[in-house]
Design a protein around this motif. Structure first.
Motif, PDB file in Angstrom:
ATOM      1  N   ALA A  96      -5.615   8.960  -7.136  1.00  0.00           N
ATOM      2  CA  ALA A  96      -4.502   8.874  -6.194  1.00  0.00           C
ATOM      3  C   ALA A  96      -4.728   7.777  -5.161  1.00  0.00           C
ATOM      4  O   ALA A  96      -3.798   7.039  -4.801  1.00  0.00           O
ATOM      5  N   ARG A  97      -5.963   7.617  -4.682  1.00  0.00           N
ATOM      6  CA  ARG A  97      -6.245   6.607  -3.663  1.00  0.00           C
ATOM      7  C   ARG A  97      -6.100   5.199  -4.223  1.00  0.00           C
ATOM      8  O   ARG A  97      -5.877   4.258  -3.474  1.00  0.00           O
ATOM      9  N   SER A  98      -6.266   5.050  -5.540  1.00  0.00           N
ATOM     10  CA  SER A  98      -6.088   3.746  -6.166  1.00  0.00           C
ATOM     11  C   SER A  98      -4.606   3.448  -6.407  1.00  0.00           C
ATOM     12  O   SER A  98      -4.149   2.318  -6.248  1.00  0.00           O
ATOM     13  N   ARG A  99      -3.863   4.467  -6.778  1.00  0.00           N
ATOM     14  CA  ARG A  99      -2.447   4.283  -7.121  1.00  0.00           C
ATOM     15  C   ARG A  99      -1.552   4.188  -5.891  1.00  0.00           C
ATOM     16  O   ARG A  99      -0.593   3.429  -5.866  1.00  0.00           O
ATOM     17  N   TYR A 100      -1.871   4.976  -4.844  1.00  0.00           N
ATOM     18  CA  TYR A 100      -0.979   5.060  -3.692  1.00  0.00           C
ATOM     19  C   TYR A 100      -1.566   4.475  -2.408  1.00  0.00           C
ATOM     20  O   TYR A 100      -0.915   4.505  -1.366  1.00  0.00           O
ATOM     21  N   GLY A 101      -2.781   3.967  -2.479  1.00  0.00           N
ATOM     22  CA  GLY A 101      -3.372   3.370  -1.292  1.00  0.00           C
ATOM     23  C   GLY A 101      -3.802   4.412  -0.288  1.00  0.00           C
ATOM     24  O   GLY A 101      -4.194   5.529  -0.635  1.00  0.00           O
ATOM     25  N   LEU A 102      -3.715   4.081   0.987  1.00  0.00           N
ATOM     26  CA  LEU A 102      -4.204   4.975   2.032  1.00  0.00           C
ATOM     27  C   LEU A 102      -3.453   6.301   2.051  1.00  0.00           C
ATOM     28  O   LEU A 102      -4.033   7.337   2.374  1.00  0.00           O
ATOM     29  N   SER A 103      -2.186   6.283   1.683  1.00  0.00           N
ATOM     30  CA  SER A 103      -1.409   7.528   1.672  1.00  0.00           C
ATOM     31  C   SER A 103      -1.899   8.488   0.585  1.00  0.00           C
ATOM     32  O   SER A 103      -1.605   9.679   0.624  1.00  0.00           O
ATOM     33  N   GLY A 104      -2.639   7.991  -0.396  1.00  0.00           N
ATOM     34  CA  GLY A 104      -3.184   8.828  -1.452  1.00  0.00           C
ATOM     35  C   GLY A 104      -4.614   9.262  -1.211  1.00  0.00           C
ATOM     36  O   GLY A 104      -5.221   9.900  -2.070  1.00  0.00           O
ATOM     37  N   ALA A 105      -5.155   8.923  -0.051  1.00  0.00           N
ATOM     38  CA  ALA A 105      -6.533   9.302   0.307  1.00  0.00           C
ATOM     39  C   ALA A 105      -6.501  10.522   1.218  1.00  0.00           C
ATOM     40  O   ALA A 105      -5.921  10.469   2.315  1.00  0.00           O
ATOM     41  N   GLY A 106      -7.115  11.602   0.772  1.00  0.00           N
ATOM     42  CA  GLY A 106      -7.031  12.857   1.514  1.00  0.00           C
ATOM     43  C   GLY A 106      -7.609  12.802   2.905  1.00  0.00           C
ATOM     44  O   GLY A 106      -7.233  13.587   3.781  1.00  0.00           O
TER      45      GLY A 106
ATOM     46  N   CYS B 221     -15.318  -2.936   0.393  1.00  0.00           N
ATOM     47  CA  CYS B 221     -13.880  -2.910   0.708  1.00  0.00           C
ATOM     48  C   CYS B 221     -13.003  -2.394  -0.424  1.00  0.00           C
ATOM     49  O   CYS B 221     -11.842  -2.055  -0.206  1.00  0.00           O
ATOM     50  N   GLY B 222     -13.528  -2.321  -1.660  1.00  0.00           N
ATOM     51  CA  GLY B 222     -12.720  -1.814  -2.755  1.00  0.00           C
ATOM     52  C   GLY B 222     -11.450  -2.619  -2.959  1.00  0.00           C
ATOM     53  O   GLY B 222     -11.476  -3.850  -3.016  1.00  0.00           O
ATOM     54  N   TYR B 223     -10.318  -1.939  -3.027  1.00  0.00           N
ATOM     55  CA  TYR B 223      -9.025  -2.583  -3.232  1.00  0.00           C
ATOM     56  C   TYR B 223      -8.504  -3.299  -1.986  1.00  0.00           C
ATOM     57  O   TYR B 223      -7.450  -3.912  -2.027  1.00  0.00           O
ATOM     58  N   GLY B 224      -9.211  -3.165  -0.878  1.00  0.00           N
ATOM     59  CA  GLY B 224      -8.804  -3.863   0.337  1.00  0.00           C
ATOM     60  C   GLY B 224      -7.785  -3.146   1.194  1.00  0.00           C
ATOM     61  O   GLY B 224      -7.179  -3.753   2.077  1.00  0.00           O
ATOM     62  N   TRP B 225      -7.639  -1.845   0.994  1.00  0.00           N
ATOM     63  CA  TRP B 225      -6.637  -1.090   1.767  1.00  0.00           C
ATOM     64  C   TRP B 225      -6.924  -1.144   3.265  1.00  0.00           C
ATOM     65  O   TRP B 225      -6.003  -1.308   4.075  1.00  0.00           O
ATOM     66  N   HIS B 226      -8.181  -0.985   3.644  1.00  0.00           N
ATOM     67  CA  HIS B 226      -8.518  -0.981   5.070  1.00  0.00           C
ATOM     68  C   HIS B 226      -8.462  -2.389   5.667  1.00  0.00           C
ATOM     69  O   HIS B 226      -8.184  -2.548   6.859  1.00  0.00           O
ATOM     70  N   CYS B 227      -8.709  -3.393   4.850  1.00  0.00           N
ATOM     71  CA  CYS B 227      -8.554  -4.779   5.317  1.00  0.00           C
ATOM     72  C   CYS B 227      -7.099  -5.046   5.678  1.00  0.00           C
ATOM     73  O   CYS B 227      -6.789  -5.623   6.722  1.00  0.00           O
ATOM     74  N   LYS B 228      -6.198  -4.615   4.799  1.00  0.00           N
ATOM     75  CA  LYS B 228      -4.764  -4.825   5.050  1.00  0.00           C
ATOM     76  C   LYS B 228      -4.311  -4.012   6.252  1.00  0.00           C
ATOM     77  O   LYS B 228      -3.497  -4.479   7.064  1.00  0.00           O
ATOM     78  N   TYR B 229      -4.825  -2.798   6.387  1.00  0.00           N
ATOM     79  CA  TYR B 229      -4.483  -1.983   7.554  1.00  0.00           C
ATOM     80  C   TYR B 229      -4.908  -2.696   8.829  1.00  0.00           C
ATOM     81  O   TYR B 229      -4.159  -2.711   9.819  1.00  0.00           O
ATOM     82  N   ALA B 230      -6.096  -3.309   8.818  1.00  0.00           N
ATOM     83  CA  ALA B 230      -6.601  -3.987  10.012  1.00  0.00           C
ATOM     84  C   ALA B 230      -5.675  -5.131  10.431  1.00  0.00           C
ATOM     85  O   ALA B 230      -5.352  -5.268  11.615  1.00  0.00           O
TER      86      ALA B 230
END
Length: 242
Positions: free
Chosen positions: A18-28, A50-59
């Motif tokens: 889920a965290r890969s498919r939906y990004g931060l919204s899919g991380a519990g 950083c993985g897929y870079g979700w937190h980089c984009k959030y920053a």
């Protein structure tokens, strides 16, 4: 740091999470971790693992001026560039042990679910402390020591296949754990709560916030998420350099 994430089968399985498919919204854990971030406007942010870079984009969405995302996996970095590119984000392939950690270069260092792949986390703590500016923040999410202590990383089930309890075994024996994750053999390292917390203190940090991940009610319909309420899986810590 051994790299399982460039294994083709493993990466394909990871992509289905889920965290890969939906990004931060899919991380519990995101609803809690989000609240632990310091203000990022105008800041320089380093993301270790950083993985897929979700937190980089959030920053950068929060106004960060410069972001560097590092991951040991070539596949992860390629995916991050596809999904979360921005002129203010630089992605680099490499391990967190190999990064040069320039002195007092970053306002915030983030690491999400990567430190349990590191054998000597206190050495990383010291490097992060060095690279943070005065008043900077180190925010990380690590697999909970109750989760990493054993090698099964699974429940004990009854005859009907329903989970009975989560076994905690060899807790006070830190070190290497060879386990199975997403159908692949994975090498991780177990660190006790004492090691995780006191290592930060010995490195000079002041611990500011500690959270154990609890998925929100609206995510309970995701397969397997209800089980997350029965045992701690992740430990989130915010520490500051004063």
């Amino acid at each position: 740091m051994k790299n399982e994430y460039d294994n083709e089968h493993f990466f394909e399985q990871y992509a289905q999470m889920a965290r890969s498919r939906y990004g931060l919204s899919g991380a519990g854990e995101w609803h809690q971790l989000k609240e632990m971030f310091p203000p990022l406007k105008g800041n320089w942010v380093l993301d270790l693992g950083c993985g897929y870079g979700w937190h980089c984009k959030y920053a950068v969405d929060q106004g960060a001026e410069e972001v560097l995302g590092i991951d040991v996996s070539v596949r992860m970095i390629e995916e991050a560039k596809k999904r979360n590119s921005d002129s203010r984000i630089t992605y680099r392939t490499g391990s967190m042990e190999e990064y040069e950690y320039p002195e007092e270069a970053w306002d915030c260092v983030v690491s999400n679910l990567a430190l349990h792949y590191i054998e000597d986390i206190e050495s990383v703590y010291r490097l992060v402390y060095r690279t943070l500016k005065r008043g900077g923040t180190f925010l990380f999410n690590i697999e909970h020591p109750v989760f990493t202590s054993g090698i099964r990383e699974d429940w004990i089930y009854d005859e009907n296949g329903d989970p009975l309890y989560w076994p905690v075994d060899d807790y006070f024996y830190p070190g290497e754990r060879k386990t199975c994750f997403l159908g692949c053999d994975v090498l991780k390292y177990h660190h006790t709560l004492t090691q995780i917390m006191n290592g930060l203190i010995r490195s000079g940090f002041v611990i500011e916030m500690v959270e154990e991940a609890e998925p929100p009610e609206e995510m309970m319909n995701i397969p397997g998420m209800k089980d997350e309420m029965r045992r701690p899986m992740m430990l989130m810590i915010r520490a500051g350099k004063k």
